[in-house]
Write an enzyme that holds these catalytic residues in place. Structure first.
Site, PDB file in Angstrom:
ATOM      1  N   LYS A  33      14.831   8.474  -0.485  1.00 10.64           N
ATOM      2  CA  LYS A  33      14.886   8.918   0.913  1.00 10.64           C
ATOM      3  C   LYS A  33      15.653   7.895   1.762  1.00 10.64           C
ATOM      4  O   LYS A  33      15.852   6.748   1.329  1.00 10.64           O
ATOM      5  CB  LYS A  33      13.465   9.089   1.456  1.00 10.64           C
ATOM      6  CG  LYS A  33      12.665   7.785   1.534  1.00 10.64           C
ATOM      7  CD  LYS A  33      11.208   8.034   1.886  1.00 10.64           C
ATOM      8  CE  LYS A  33      10.434   6.728   1.923  1.00 10.64           C
ATOM      9  NZ  LYS A  33       8.990   6.929   2.010  1.00 10.64           N
ATOM     10  N   ARG A 119      -2.626   9.790   8.213  1.00 11.20           N
ATOM     11  CA  ARG A 119      -1.307   9.943   8.821  1.00 11.20           C
ATOM     12  C   ARG A 119      -0.888  11.400   8.704  1.00 11.20           C
ATOM     13  O   ARG A 119      -0.422  12.013   9.641  1.00 11.20           O
ATOM     14  CB  ARG A 119      -0.319   9.028   8.083  1.00 11.20           C
ATOM     15  CG  ARG A 119       1.121   9.163   8.530  1.00 11.20           C
ATOM     16  CD  ARG A 119       2.028   8.179   7.812  1.00 11.20           C
ATOM     17  NE  ARG A 119       2.312   8.545   6.431  1.00 11.20           N
ATOM     18  CZ  ARG A 119       3.227   7.944   5.669  1.00 11.20           C
ATOM     19  NH1 ARG A 119       3.923   6.918   6.162  1.00 11.20           N
ATOM     20  NH2 ARG A 119       3.437   8.322   4.420  1.00 11.20           N
ATOM     21  N   TYR A 251      28.563 -15.045  22.066  1.00 11.36           N
ATOM     22  CA  TYR A 251      27.828 -14.681  23.285  1.00 11.36           C
ATOM     23  C   TYR A 251      26.824 -15.759  23.670  1.00 11.36           C
ATOM     24  O   TYR A 251      26.078 -16.259  22.832  1.00 11.36           O
ATOM     25  CB  TYR A 251      27.075 -13.361  23.079  1.00 11.36           C
ATOM     26  CG  TYR A 251      27.972 -12.151  23.126  1.00 11.36           C
ATOM     27  CD1 TYR A 251      28.599 -11.785  24.309  1.00 11.36           C
ATOM     28  CD2 TYR A 251      28.174 -11.383  21.987  1.00 11.36           C
ATOM     29  CE1 TYR A 251      29.432 -10.669  24.353  1.00 11.36           C
ATOM     30  CE2 TYR A 251      28.995 -10.261  22.018  1.00 11.36           C
ATOM     31  CZ  TYR A 251      29.618  -9.910  23.208  1.00 11.36           C
ATOM     32  OH  TYR A 251      30.425  -8.815  23.254  1.00 11.36           O
ATOM     33  N   MET A 297      27.760  -7.320  17.820  1.00 11.60           N
ATOM     34  CA  MET A 297      27.594  -5.948  17.325  1.00 11.60           C
ATOM     35  C   MET A 297      28.358  -5.738  16.015  1.00 11.60           C
ATOM     36  O   MET A 297      27.879  -5.067  15.115  1.00 11.60           O
ATOM     37  CB  MET A 297      28.083  -4.937  18.370  1.00 11.60           C
ATOM     38  CG  MET A 297      27.680  -3.517  18.035  1.00 11.60           C
ATOM     39  SD  MET A 297      28.291  -2.291  19.206  1.00 11.60           S
ATOM     40  CE  MET A 297      27.395  -2.694  20.686  1.00 11.60           C
TER      41      MET A 297
HETATM   42  C1  PLP Z   1       8.324   6.321   0.942  1.00 10.74           C
HETATM   43  C2  PLP Z   1       7.227   6.936   0.164  1.00 10.74           C
HETATM   44  C3  PLP Z   1       6.966   6.519  -1.149  1.00 10.74           C
HETATM   45  C4  PLP Z   1       7.643   5.331  -1.794  1.00 10.74           C
HETATM   46  O1  PLP Z   1       7.008   4.157  -1.376  1.00 10.74           O
HETATM   47  P1  PLP Z   1       7.436   2.724  -1.970  1.00 10.74           P
HETATM   48  O2  PLP Z   1       6.441   1.795  -1.398  1.00 10.74           O
HETATM   49  O3  PLP Z   1       8.811   2.475  -1.482  1.00 10.74           O
HETATM   50  O4  PLP Z   1       7.379   2.851  -3.444  1.00 10.74           O
HETATM   51  C5  PLP Z   1       6.007   7.216  -1.861  1.00 10.74           C
HETATM   52  N1  PLP Z   1       5.337   8.249  -1.305  1.00 10.74           N
HETATM   53  C6  PLP Z   1       5.557   8.650  -0.042  1.00 10.74           C
HETATM   54  C7  PLP Z   1       4.766   9.776   0.507  1.00 10.74           C
HETATM   55  C8  PLP Z   1       6.493   7.999   0.747  1.00 10.74           C
HETATM   56  O5  PLP Z   1       6.683   8.392   2.003  1.00 10.74           O
END
Ligand code: PLP
Length: 343
Positions: A33, A119, A251, A297
């Protein structure tokens, strides 16, 4: 032309180590992701698939569509129900009863159960209702999962939540049988929970992100795992000058030369996702050289005139310096930085 170099050998090393822990390459879901934690979505999908990974998790439908061809199944972790049905390989994590009602018929789903993180997910008492609804509306239940809130912390929290998960699985399995649904896959472990599992996992697979990229936030003093960082970030020289004694650079003129020195400016800044260092501390790049003054930047300065410098090949020190986690530094690296595999 800043550059991210991906160490394929390190990635395969981590995937091998984690697959072994999970009980086989078929039992490891690669979490790619957020542009594969900044590593580059399609590039990492290609490598994961080459390694033999069949399952992947992404953030949203847009990401899933980019990597559809690399895997048998792609689980979308954090998106809303789509307005029309999507490809057969794509599944959605369902985080509430309310959302469950909005999926097109026959959508592939993984039901998220809230076992204590609070959550997302349906509560333990809603499991039977949710499953009945899934059956009645003809959704395709491919998985049931939960997420642990304290897998990194060495206190009893993980065990407490694992007990809840055990109970949730029991309720779900009974209900699935009595409804005549086919048995879905169960999954719960992220990287840390998998790394901490002593005798394999009791689920069908684990979802690993950060450890595949070479990191864990489990306290080094408690356990180490021989993971190898996969990403290194390189910057290239834009210009060189002599900074005379008592002249200041950048800066706010935060850095002042104590004597005449040759400095160069490089093409990465906070606009590329590198954190904005204020020039007041002692932040060093991977070869030990100090960053001089504030990060701009699109650039930063160091002494010397090398054409290429490596900002980091292990992001742990930066994440400690900035009081954050490796995940954040990595995911912030902008998609336009050129990514290459180190062969
Ligand atoms: C991001 C995520 C993971 C992976 O977590 P890591 O700590 O990076 O291994 C697993 N399950 C869910 C639901 C996540 O959102």
């Amino acid at each position: 032309m800043s550059k991210i170099l991906i160490d394929k050998e390190a990635y395969f090393h981590n995937l091998a180590l984690l697959s072994k822990k999970a009980g086989g390459v078929d039992r490891l879901m690669a979490v790619i992701k957020d542009n594969a934690y900044g590593h580059g979505l399609e590039l990492m999908a290609g490598l994961a698939s080459e390694f033999g990974i069949k399952l992947a998790a992404v953030k949203n439908l847009q990401e899933a569509l980019h990597v559809e061809n690399y895997f048998d199944e792609i689980l979308i972790l954090a998106d809303h129900p789509p307005s029309t049905s999507v490809g057969d390989k794509i599944s959605f994590a369902v985080h509430s009863l309310e959302f469950l009602k909005s999926f097109p018929v026959k959508s592939n789903i993984h039901l998220n159960i809230d076992t204590g993180m609070h959550r997302n997910g349906v509560s333990m008492s809603e499991i039977e209702n949710a499953l009945k609804f899934i059956k009645d509306t003809g959704l395709n239940l491919k998985g049931i999962f939960t997420h642990f809130r304290s897998a990194d912390d060495f206190n009893g929290e993980l065990f407490w939540q694992q007990e809840n998960w055990k109970e949730a699985k029991k309720i779900a399995k009974q209900s699935i049988k009595s409804l005549g649904l086919s048995m879905p896959k169960f999954h719960s472990c992220n990287s840390s929970a998998l790394l901490r599992a002593k005798n394999g996992i009791k689920d069908d697979f684990a979802r690993c992100g950060i450890a595949t990229y070479g990191y864990t936030h489990i306290d080094k003093n408690i356990a180490t795992f021989n993971l190898k960082p996969v990403l290194s970030l390189y910057a290239h020289r834009l210009s060189t000058r002599v900074l005379k004694k008592d002249q200041k650079v950048g800066y706010g003129g935060v850095y002042k030369a104590c004597e005449d020195m040759c400095i160069s400016t490089y093409d990465i800044g906070y606009g590329d996702g590198f954190f904005r260092y204020d020039g007041k501390g002692d932040l060093k790049i991977s070869n030990g050289q100090k960053i001089l003054g504030r990060v701009s930047m699109d650039s930063f300065c160091i002494e010397g005139e090398k054409d290429e410098v490596c900002l980091f090949d292990d992001v742990s020190e930066f994440s400690e310096y900035f009081g954050t986690i490796t995940y954040e530094i990595l995911t912030k690296l902008m998609p336009w930085i050129q990514r290459e595999v180190n062969l």
